[in-house]
Structure formats: structure tokens, C-alpha cells
Design a protein around this motif. Sequence first.
Motif, PDB file in Angstrom:
ATOM      1  N   PHE A 101      -6.817  -1.236  -1.922  1.00 27.88           N
ATOM      2  CA  PHE A 101      -8.037  -0.966  -2.692  1.00 27.88           C
ATOM      3  C   PHE A 101      -8.821  -2.274  -2.803  1.00 27.88           C
ATOM      4  CE2 PHE A 101      -9.896   2.002  -5.881  1.00 27.88           C
ATOM      5  CZ  PHE A 101     -10.824   1.160  -6.457  1.00 27.88           C
ATOM      6  N   LEU A 102     -10.059  -2.266  -2.330  1.00 27.08           N
ATOM      7  CA  LEU A 102     -10.880  -3.474  -2.294  1.00 27.08           C
ATOM      8  C   LEU A 102     -12.164  -3.278  -3.096  1.00 27.08           C
ATOM      9  CD1 LEU A 102     -10.547  -4.327   1.509  1.00 27.08           C
ATOM     10  CD2 LEU A 102      -9.422  -5.503  -0.395  1.00 27.08           C
ATOM     11  N   LEU A 103     -12.564  -4.325  -3.809  1.00 28.98           N
ATOM     12  CA  LEU A 103     -13.810  -4.295  -4.571  1.00 28.98           C
ATOM     13  C   LEU A 103     -14.981  -4.654  -3.666  1.00 28.98           C
ATOM     14  CD1 LEU A 103     -12.693  -6.143  -7.830  1.00 28.98           C
ATOM     15  CD2 LEU A 103     -12.867  -3.676  -7.457  1.00 28.98           C
ATOM     16  N   SER A 104     -16.087  -3.970  -3.866  1.00 30.14           N
ATOM     17  CA  SER A 104     -17.303  -4.306  -3.133  1.00 30.14           C
ATOM     18  C   SER A 104     -17.833  -5.666  -3.587  1.00 30.14           C
ATOM     19  CB  SER A 104     -18.371  -3.244  -3.395  1.00 30.14           C
ATOM     20  OG  SER A 104     -19.647  -3.687  -2.992  1.00 30.14           O
ATOM     21  N   PRO A 105     -18.455  -6.427  -2.683  1.00 24.12           N
ATOM     22  CA  PRO A 105     -19.140  -7.647  -3.105  1.00 24.12           C
ATOM     23  C   PRO A 105     -20.211  -7.385  -4.157  1.00 24.12           C
ATOM     24  CG  PRO A 105     -18.906  -7.595  -0.716  1.00 24.12           C
ATOM     25  CD  PRO A 105     -18.490  -6.240  -1.216  1.00 24.12           C
ATOM     26  N   ARG A 142     -19.526  -4.732 -12.565  1.00 23.05           N
ATOM     27  CA  ARG A 142     -18.917  -5.102 -13.849  1.00 23.05           C
ATOM     28  C   ARG A 142     -17.423  -4.775 -13.819  1.00 23.05           C
ATOM     29  NH1 ARG A 142     -21.700  -0.508 -14.347  1.00 23.05           N
ATOM     30  NH2 ARG A 142     -23.604  -1.677 -14.764  1.00 23.05           N
ATOM     31  N   PHE A 143     -16.683  -5.408 -14.718  1.00 21.52           N
ATOM     32  CA  PHE A 143     -15.241  -5.196 -14.798  1.00 21.52           C
ATOM     33  C   PHE A 143     -14.972  -3.770 -15.268  1.00 21.52           C
ATOM     34  CE2 PHE A 143     -10.853  -5.884 -15.865  1.00 21.52           C
ATOM     35  CZ  PHE A 143     -10.457  -6.968 -15.090  1.00 21.52           C
ATOM     36  N   ASP A 144     -14.162  -3.029 -14.482  1.00 17.27           N
ATOM     37  CA  ASP A 144     -13.838  -1.665 -14.870  1.00 17.27           C
ATOM     38  C   ASP A 144     -12.495  -1.262 -14.263  1.00 17.27           C
ATOM     39  OD1 ASP A 144     -14.356  -1.129 -12.197  1.00 17.27           O
ATOM     40  OD2 ASP A 144     -16.181   0.024 -12.550  1.00 17.27           O
ATOM     41  N   ILE A 145     -12.224   0.020 -14.217  1.00 24.54           N
ATOM     42  CA  ILE A 145     -10.941   0.519 -13.735  1.00 24.54           C
ATOM     43  C   ILE A 145     -10.661   0.064 -12.306  1.00 24.54           C
ATOM     44  CG2 ILE A 145     -11.925   2.699 -12.935  1.00 24.54           C
ATOM     45  CD1 ILE A 145      -8.442   2.203 -14.532  1.00 24.54           C
ATOM     46  N   CYS A 146     -11.717  -0.161 -11.518  1.00 26.05           N
ATOM     47  CA  CYS A 146     -11.521  -0.597 -10.134  1.00 26.05           C
ATOM     48  C   CYS A 146     -10.836  -1.965 -10.081  1.00 26.05           C
ATOM     49  CB  CYS A 146     -12.858  -0.656  -9.398  1.00 26.05           C
ATOM     50  SG  CYS A 146     -13.615   0.965  -9.129  1.00 26.05           S
ATOM     51  N   ASP A 147     -11.115  -2.824 -11.047  1.00 24.70           N
ATOM     52  CA  ASP A 147     -10.477  -4.142 -11.070  1.00 24.70           C
ATOM     53  C   ASP A 147      -8.976  -4.011 -11.269  1.00 24.70           C
ATOM     54  OD1 ASP A 147     -12.734  -6.463 -11.277  1.00 24.70           O
ATOM     55  OD2 ASP A 147     -13.436  -4.597 -12.177  1.00 24.70           O
ATOM     56  N   LEU A 148      -8.559  -3.066 -12.089  1.00 21.88           N
ATOM     57  CA  LEU A 148      -7.124  -2.835 -12.249  1.00 21.88           C
ATOM     58  C   LEU A 148      -6.525  -2.342 -10.937  1.00 21.88           C
ATOM     59  CD1 LEU A 148      -5.261  -1.246 -15.192  1.00 21.88           C
ATOM     60  CD2 LEU A 148      -4.884  -0.327 -12.916  1.00 21.88           C
ATOM     61  N   HIS A 149      -7.154  -1.330 -10.334  1.00 22.79           N
ATOM     62  CA  HIS A 149      -6.621  -0.770  -9.086  1.00 22.79           C
ATOM     63  C   HIS A 149      -6.497  -1.833  -7.992  1.00 22.79           C
ATOM     64  CE1 HIS A 149      -6.693   3.139 -10.780  1.00 22.79           C
ATOM     65  NE2 HIS A 149      -7.984   3.371 -10.640  1.00 22.79           N
ATOM     66  N   ALA A 150      -7.441  -2.770  -7.958  1.00 26.52           N
ATOM     67  CA  ALA A 150      -7.460  -3.768  -6.887  1.00 26.52           C
ATOM     68  C   ALA A 150      -6.518  -4.937  -7.136  1.00 26.52           C
ATOM     69  CB  ALA A 150      -8.888  -4.287  -6.689  1.00 26.52           C
ATOM     70  N   ASN A 151      -6.001  -5.063  -8.353  1.00 22.81           N
ATOM     71  CA  ASN A 151      -5.278  -6.288  -8.696  1.00 22.81           C
ATOM     72  C   ASN A 151      -3.812  -6.107  -9.067  1.00 22.81           C
ATOM     73  OD1 ASN A 151      -7.160  -8.761  -8.714  1.00 22.81           O
ATOM     74  ND2 ASN A 151      -8.409  -7.168  -9.685  1.00 22.81           N
ATOM     75  N   VAL A 152      -3.365  -4.880  -9.278  1.00 19.41           N
ATOM     76  CA  VAL A 152      -1.968  -4.694  -9.657  1.00 19.41           C
ATOM     77  C   VAL A 152      -1.136  -4.254  -8.452  1.00 19.41           C
ATOM     78  CG1 VAL A 152      -2.479  -4.176 -12.074  1.00 19.41           C
ATOM     79  CG2 VAL A 152      -2.386  -2.313 -10.403  1.00 19.41           C
ATOM     80  N   ASN A 153       0.117  -4.652  -8.455  1.00 20.97           N
ATOM     81  CA  ASN A 153       1.086  -4.237  -7.440  1.00 20.97           C
ATOM     82  C   ASN A 153       1.985  -3.193  -8.081  1.00 20.97           C
ATOM     83  OD1 ASN A 153       3.023  -3.951  -5.466  1.00 20.97           O
ATOM     84  ND2 ASN A 153       3.785  -6.048  -5.572  1.00 20.97           N
ATOM     85  N   LEU A 154       1.601  -1.948  -7.972  1.00 22.75           N
ATOM     86  CA  LEU A 154       2.325  -0.874  -8.649  1.00 22.75           C
ATOM     87  C   LEU A 154       3.512  -0.360  -7.842  1.00 22.75           C
ATOM     88  CD1 LEU A 154      -0.576   1.354 -10.070  1.00 22.75           C
ATOM     89  CD2 LEU A 154       0.747  -0.396 -11.256  1.00 22.75           C
ATOM     90  N   PRO A 213     -17.141   8.276 -10.131  1.00 27.67           N
ATOM     91  CA  PRO A 213     -18.378   8.569  -9.408  1.00 27.67           C
ATOM     92  C   PRO A 213     -19.202   7.299  -9.186  1.00 27.67           C
ATOM     93  CG  PRO A 213     -18.048  10.117 -11.210  1.00 27.67           C
ATOM     94  CD  PRO A 213     -17.032   9.034 -11.387  1.00 27.67           C
ATOM     95  N   ASN A 214     -19.936   7.290  -8.093  1.00 27.75           N
ATOM     96  CA  ASN A 214     -20.836   6.165  -7.809  1.00 27.75           C
ATOM     97  C   ASN A 214     -20.082   4.888  -7.449  1.00 27.75           C
ATOM     98  OD1 ASN A 214     -23.542   6.582  -7.602  1.00 27.75           O
ATOM     99  ND2 ASN A 214     -24.056   5.910  -9.662  1.00 27.75           N
ATOM    100  N   THR A 215     -18.833   5.021  -7.023  1.00 25.98           N
ATOM    101  CA  THR A 215     -18.045   3.827  -6.747  1.00 25.98           C
ATOM    102  C   THR A 215     -18.590   3.071  -5.537  1.00 25.98           C
ATOM    103  OG1 THR A 215     -15.822   2.978  -6.362  1.00 25.98           O
ATOM    104  CG2 THR A 215     -16.395   5.004  -5.221  1.00 25.98           C
ATOM    105  N   LEU A 216     -18.405   1.755  -5.559  1.00 22.92           N
ATOM    106  CA  LEU A 216     -18.765   0.905  -4.424  1.00 22.92           C
ATOM    107  C   LEU A 216     -17.518   0.348  -3.737  1.00 22.92           C
ATOM    108  CD1 LEU A 216     -21.689  -1.135  -6.058  1.00 22.92           C
ATOM    109  CD2 LEU A 216     -21.889   0.811  -4.508  1.00 22.92           C
ATOM    110  N   SER A 217     -16.344   0.652  -4.288  1.00 21.77           N
ATOM    111  CA  SER A 217     -15.107   0.122  -3.740  1.00 21.77           C
ATOM    112  C   SER A 217     -14.771   0.800  -2.413  1.00 21.77           C
ATOM    113  CB  SER A 217     -13.961   0.318  -4.729  1.00 21.77           C
ATOM    114  OG  SER A 217     -14.255  -0.321  -5.960  1.00 21.77           O
ATOM    115  N   PHE A 218     -13.899   0.169  -1.633  1.00 18.45           N
ATOM    116  CA  PHE A 218     -13.496   0.722  -0.347  1.00 18.45           C
ATOM    117  C   PHE A 218     -12.039   0.336  -0.101  1.00 18.45           C
ATOM    118  CE2 PHE A 218     -15.297  -3.426   0.186  1.00 18.45           C
ATOM    119  CZ  PHE A 218     -14.623  -4.046   1.219  1.00 18.45           C
ATOM    120  N   GLU A 219     -11.504   0.617   1.099  1.00 15.93           N
ATOM    121  CA  GLU A 219     -10.098   0.346   1.354  1.00 15.93           C
ATOM    122  C   GLU A 219      -9.870  -0.078   2.793  1.00 15.93           C
ATOM    123  OE1 GLU A 219      -8.080   3.963   0.361  1.00 15.93           O
ATOM    124  OE2 GLU A 219      -9.049   5.120   1.930  1.00 15.93           O
ATOM    125  N   GLU A 220      -8.724  -0.712   3.011  1.00 15.93           N
ATOM    126  CA  GLU A 220      -8.315  -1.088   4.353  1.00 15.93           C
ATOM    127  C   GLU A 220      -6.866  -0.688   4.556  1.00 15.93           C
ATOM    128  OE1 GLU A 220      -8.717  -5.321   4.690  1.00 15.93           O
ATOM    129  OE2 GLU A 220      -6.882  -5.732   3.551  1.00 15.93           O
TER     130      GLU A 220
END
Length: 376
Positions: free
Chosen positions: A259-263, A267-279, A298-305
Amino acid sequence: MADLTPSQQRTLSRRLNQALENAWDQVSALDAESQRLVLAEYEAAAVEILRALRAVADGDGAVPVAALQEVIGRVNLALEALLVAQQALAEQQVFRAAVIGAGAIDQLRLLATNGEIEADSVARLPDAREVAERVRQQLVHAPGPDGLRLSDRIWRNHQGLRAELLPAIQTAIINGQAARDAVRGVLGRAGAATAQQIRDIELAKAGALGDRAAEILTGPEAKAYANALRVLRSEVDQANILTTREGIYAVEDVVGTRFLLSPSHPRFDICDLHANVNLHGLGRGVYPRGQSPLPAHPNTLSFEEAVFSWEVTPEDRAQRDDPIAWLQGRPAGEQLGVLQSRDKVAALQAGLLQPGEITTPWRLLAHRYGQAIRAS
């Protein structure tokens, strides 16, 4: 499949993720185009409504009550045309996004044909066009998690627009007529107008009514326009995600996605948690096949590799993060950004919130934790 050399592994990983990045860049451009097209459709509706108002206005530009039903009818026609245009645009852009995602699959197949990556690695790739059509059918015609089809979401947004726009025009016309009648007097004698009457008269003129319609349609606080953008972006992103995932998961040795954050992440939100934790013991922000939280909202800018088995280190496997502990270590403002509720932040800080409740709305948790956080 024969074991790949380290060089072949690096090439496969790089090429696959380049294809995914290219697809995401194209979808981002498609999203920008979609925003322009949605705005143009809403502006066209505003122009048509202004034309309808001017067609029935008197010599002073006032729209009389006698023309109200004609105005409402023509406004409804403009809104109906907007609805049809929105539905057609959404279906078109969803399919284009799916085709872009399918292009990533074709790109991998071409690289294998050219010998740039090992053919065995991508032998299970699906037919790209079949995937694109299947995703289109799913997003356009099948009910989503909310039980609504794409056309239902657009129609519901359209009904909200009608419920806001038609009463605003009707009320202004009626108030303007009443003010004009009051100023003229029952026997036709001119009288002194109050400030409110003057205002009502001006607001019932075609130009002012057109401005009000344009404000409701495309102004800074235009709810229907903002919702239309959100729905279209969400569906376009989902089309790309679903299509590219079929390609990702068909590649040998892919264990999941990162899970990667868009450039442009605002703002800091749930996406920051998804991108930063090793679950899952696969690395920071990495999720097993079928378990990625993307899209997180909705309206997410995040993407994945894609992440391959050989990229997961022993340290990754040994270290798993507790999302609650991770959140508790963040500043209060970031906790609020993730949890979207001050009450949930209080429950977190009191040690009450559980990992499975991070995305649960507070209204569903209040009965469990409300009394405890009020007492603390």
C-alpha cells in the motif's frame, strides 16, 4: 517454474511495478479528464437553465409566477439531460480505466514475448480484454457493498440536486411575485418598497435565478457536483485496481501488494496507517493476496505495487506491528486523522479501542465505550 536468478528476480519485479505505475499514471490523467468533463456537464446544465429563465422573463427581467410551471418543466429537462450525460460518462470512464489496467497485463505479456522477463513467470496471465470487460460489467451492473449499482449512486445524487435546486428557484419566483404585487398595491398604485421586497424582486429576475442555479450546480459548496466527482473517481480507481490485481496475482511468486501513499496525499488519515504498519509479517504496508485495504476510502489517491516472496526479509517475518500500539504512539492530531472521531481517540487513549474497531464508526461503538470515556 524454474528458479529465477537474482538478476531475473530484480528484472521481473521492476518490470511488473513499472507496468503498474504506468497504469496508475494513466488513470490519474483519466481522473483529471473526468473532473473537467463533469464540470463541463454541470456548467452546460446551468447555461440551459439560465436560457429557460430568460425565455419567460418580462421586460424587466422578472420571472412571473404564471411561468413557474414552464420553468420547472424546462429545469427538469436540463437536469434529466445532466443525469443521462453523467451515467454515460461514468460507464465510459470506468471502462477506459479497466482497459488501462488491462494494458498492464498486456505489457507483461509483451515483455515475456520479447524475452525481457521469464515467460514462465507470467504464463498464467489472463486475457486482458476479458478482464477489462468483466470488471466493467461488475462495476456498472452489479450491486456494490452498499447494495447500489453505479447508476443508482448517480441517480441518488441527482435526486439530491433536484431537491435542492427546484425549491430554490420556485421559492425565489414566488417571493419575487409577492413583493412586486405588494409594491404595486392591490389597486395598482405604486408604493414604497421595503429593503426585503427590493431584495426579493431582484432575486426573482432571470439573471439572479440563473446565478443561484449555477451556484447550486457548480459553486464552492455544490454538494451534487462534489458527490459526482467523488463517485466517478472512486469507480475509475476501483476499475484500475481490480483489473491490475488480476495481472498481479497471476504472476508467480507474488505474495501480496504494498500500500503506497500518493505524492499528493493531502492529510494524515487511515491510509497512513495502512502504508506504515507491518500487520502480516510481509513488510511495512504489505498485504497478502486478497487482503489489501485499497481503496481505503472514497476519493483515495493511494495505489499499490507487487511484492515478491524473495523481497520479504526474515526481519519482516519476525516483526509484526500492533496497529493500536502504532496509533497510540502517534500525536493526537494524527490519531484523529485516522480515527475521524474525538470519541474514538478518547477510547484509544484509554486503552479501550480494539484493532478491529479502527475503521468502525463511533455510532456503533458509543454504547460500548461512551460511558467509560465520559467517566475517565
